[in-house]
Design a protein around this motif. Structure first.
Motif, short mmCIF file in Angstrom:
data_model
loop_
_atom_site.label_atom_id
_atom_site.label_comp_id
_atom_site.label_asym_id
_atom_site.label_seq_id
_atom_site.Cartn_x
_atom_site.Cartn_y
_atom_site.Cartn_z
N ARG A 168 11.85 -2.16 31.33
CA ARG A 168 12.93 -2.98 31.86
C ARG A 168 14.07 -2.93 30.86
O ARG A 168 13.88 -3.13 29.67
CB ARG A 168 12.43 -4.42 32.04
N SER A 169 15.26 -2.66 31.34
CA SER A 169 16.42 -2.52 30.45
C SER A 169 17.05 -3.86 30.12
O SER A 169 16.76 -4.88 30.73
CB SER A 169 17.48 -1.62 31.10
N THR A 170 17.97 -3.79 29.17
CA THR A 170 18.91 -4.87 28.95
C THR A 170 20.11 -4.58 29.87
O THR A 170 20.14 -3.56 30.56
CB THR A 170 19.33 -4.91 27.46
N PRO A 171 21.11 -5.45 29.92
CA PRO A 171 22.22 -5.25 30.86
C PRO A 171 22.99 -3.93 30.66
O PRO A 171 23.11 -3.41 29.55
CB PRO A 171 23.13 -6.46 30.62
N LEU A 172 23.50 -3.44 31.77
CA LEU A 172 24.29 -2.21 31.83
C LEU A 172 25.59 -2.37 31.06
O LEU A 172 26.30 -3.35 31.21
CB LEU A 172 24.60 -1.90 33.30
N VAL A 173 25.90 -1.35 30.25
CA VAL A 173 27.18 -1.30 29.55
C VAL A 173 28.08 -0.26 30.22
O VAL A 173 29.28 -0.47 30.39
CB VAL A 173 26.98 -0.96 28.05
N GLU A 174 27.49 0.85 30.63
CA GLU A 174 28.27 1.94 31.24
C GLU A 174 27.35 2.76 32.14
O GLU A 174 26.16 2.89 31.87
CB GLU A 174 28.82 2.83 30.12
N PHE A 175 27.93 3.33 33.21
CA PHE A 175 27.17 4.19 34.11
C PHE A 175 27.93 5.50 34.28
O PHE A 175 29.12 5.49 34.56
CB PHE A 175 26.97 3.51 35.47
N ARG A 176 27.23 6.63 34.08
CA ARG A 176 27.86 7.95 34.16
C ARG A 176 27.02 8.91 34.99
O ARG A 176 25.81 8.80 35.05
CB ARG A 176 27.97 8.58 32.77
N GLU A 177 27.69 9.90 35.53
CA GLU A 177 27.09 11.06 36.20
C GLU A 177 26.04 10.71 37.25
O GLU A 177 25.12 11.47 37.50
CB GLU A 177 26.48 12.01 35.16
N ASN A 178 26.17 9.55 37.85
CA ASN A 178 25.30 9.12 38.93
C ASN A 178 23.84 8.91 38.50
O ASN A 178 22.97 8.70 39.33
CB ASN A 178 25.36 10.10 40.10
N CYS A 179 23.55 9.03 37.18
CA CYS A 179 22.16 8.89 36.75
C CYS A 179 22.00 8.37 35.32
O CYS A 179 20.87 8.17 34.88
CB CYS A 179 21.43 10.23 36.88
N MET A 180 23.08 8.15 34.60
CA MET A 180 22.99 7.70 33.20
C MET A 180 23.29 6.20 33.13
O MET A 180 24.44 5.77 33.16
CB MET A 180 23.97 8.47 32.31
N PHE A 181 22.23 5.40 33.04
CA PHE A 181 22.34 3.95 32.94
C PHE A 181 22.33 3.63 31.46
O PHE A 181 21.30 3.71 30.78
CB PHE A 181 21.13 3.31 33.65
N ILE A 182 23.50 3.28 30.93
CA ILE A 182 23.66 3.13 29.48
C ILE A 182 23.70 1.64 29.12
O ILE A 182 24.51 0.88 29.64
CB ILE A 182 24.94 3.84 29.01
N THR A 183 22.80 1.26 28.21
CA THR A 183 22.78 -0.10 27.69
C THR A 183 23.29 -0.05 26.25
O THR A 183 23.65 1.01 25.74
CB THR A 183 21.36 -0.70 27.73
N ARG A 184 23.27 -1.17 25.59
CA ARG A 184 23.73 -1.22 24.21
C ARG A 184 22.91 -0.31 23.30
O ARG A 184 23.42 0.24 22.34
CB ARG A 184 23.66 -2.66 23.71
N ASN A 185 21.61 -0.13 23.62
CA ASN A 185 20.72 0.61 22.72
C ASN A 185 20.11 1.88 23.28
O ASN A 185 19.52 2.65 22.52
CB ASN A 185 19.56 -0.30 22.28
N THR A 186 20.18 2.11 24.59
CA THR A 186 19.44 3.22 25.21
C THR A 186 20.23 3.83 26.36
O THR A 186 20.96 3.12 27.06
CB THR A 186 18.08 2.71 25.75
N ILE A 187 20.04 5.13 26.55
CA ILE A 187 20.54 5.82 27.74
C ILE A 187 19.33 6.07 28.64
O ILE A 187 18.45 6.87 28.29
CB ILE A 187 21.21 7.16 27.39
N TYR A 188 19.27 5.38 29.76
CA TYR A 188 18.20 5.60 30.74
C TYR A 188 18.68 6.67 31.71
O TYR A 188 19.74 6.55 32.31
CB TYR A 188 17.87 4.31 31.49
N LEU A 189 17.89 7.72 31.84
CA LEU A 189 18.20 8.81 32.76
C LEU A 189 17.34 8.62 34.01
O LEU A 189 16.12 8.73 33.96
CB LEU A 189 17.94 10.16 32.10
N MET A 190 18.00 8.32 35.12
CA MET A 190 17.33 7.97 36.36
C MET A 190 17.02 9.24 37.15
O MET A 190 17.91 9.84 37.73
CB MET A 190 18.23 7.03 37.16
N GLN A 191 15.75 9.63 37.14
CA GLN A 191 15.32 10.86 37.79
C GLN A 191 14.80 10.56 39.19
O GLN A 191 13.99 9.66 39.38
CB GLN A 191 14.22 11.54 36.97
N GLY A 192 15.27 11.34 40.16
CA GLY A 192 14.81 11.18 41.53
C GLY A 192 15.41 9.97 42.21
O GLY A 192 16.25 9.27 41.66
#
Length: 139
Positions: free
Chosen positions: A98-122
């Motif tokens: 479970r992430s912390t709140p979204l800071v930035e969203f890129r390329e339709n799949c990069m959910f970026i938080t303060r500490n991590t880039i979550y890459l949303m596959q599928g």
């Protein structure tokens, strides 16, 4: 914790929600990982599948949203019950995250938080729930 909160958490962990057209296929995720690894460290990445984009809403929406935005984030979280790979080994393959709140969203799949880039596959889902329910869910 009331039944309403438990019901929201149950919907989250059982994969309920509306289909969401965000996310990318594995080959696009691999390309992003190569690009991230070629750059100086920015934030570690975590590849996730079976993800849910969670819009955090509720009675205190305005107060919560204002507090989150004051910290440079948005009232959105990400949940996945299938970690594919975590660059730092914080999460094992197949685990929930479970992430912390979204800071930035890129390329339709990069959910970026303060500490991590979550890459949303599928493909994934989109769900609305109260912030308390989201942060109270323990995995």
């Amino acid at each position: 914790m009331t039944n309403d909160y438990l019901e929201e958490i149950s919907r989250l962990v059982h994969g309920e929600g509306d289909p969401c057209d965000l996310g990318a296929d594995a080959s696009h995720i691999e390309m992003i990982v190569r690009d991230l690894e070629a750059q100086p460290p920015w934030r570690p990445y975590c590849i996730v599948a079976d993800w849910t984009w969670v819009d955090l809403i509720g009675v205190d929406k305005d107060q919560f949203s204002k507090a989150v935005r004051e910290h440079g984030a948005q009232p959105v979280g990400l949940y996945s019950d299938n970690v594919i790979e975590d660059q730092l080994g914080r999460f094992n393959p197949g685990e929930c995250v479970r992430s912390t709140p979204l800071v930035e969203f890129r390329e339709n799949c990069m959910f970026i938080t303060r500490n991590t880039i979550y890459l949303m596959q599928g493909p994934g889902k989109r769900l609305r729930m109260r912030p308390f329910s989201f942060v109270s869910a323990q995995f």
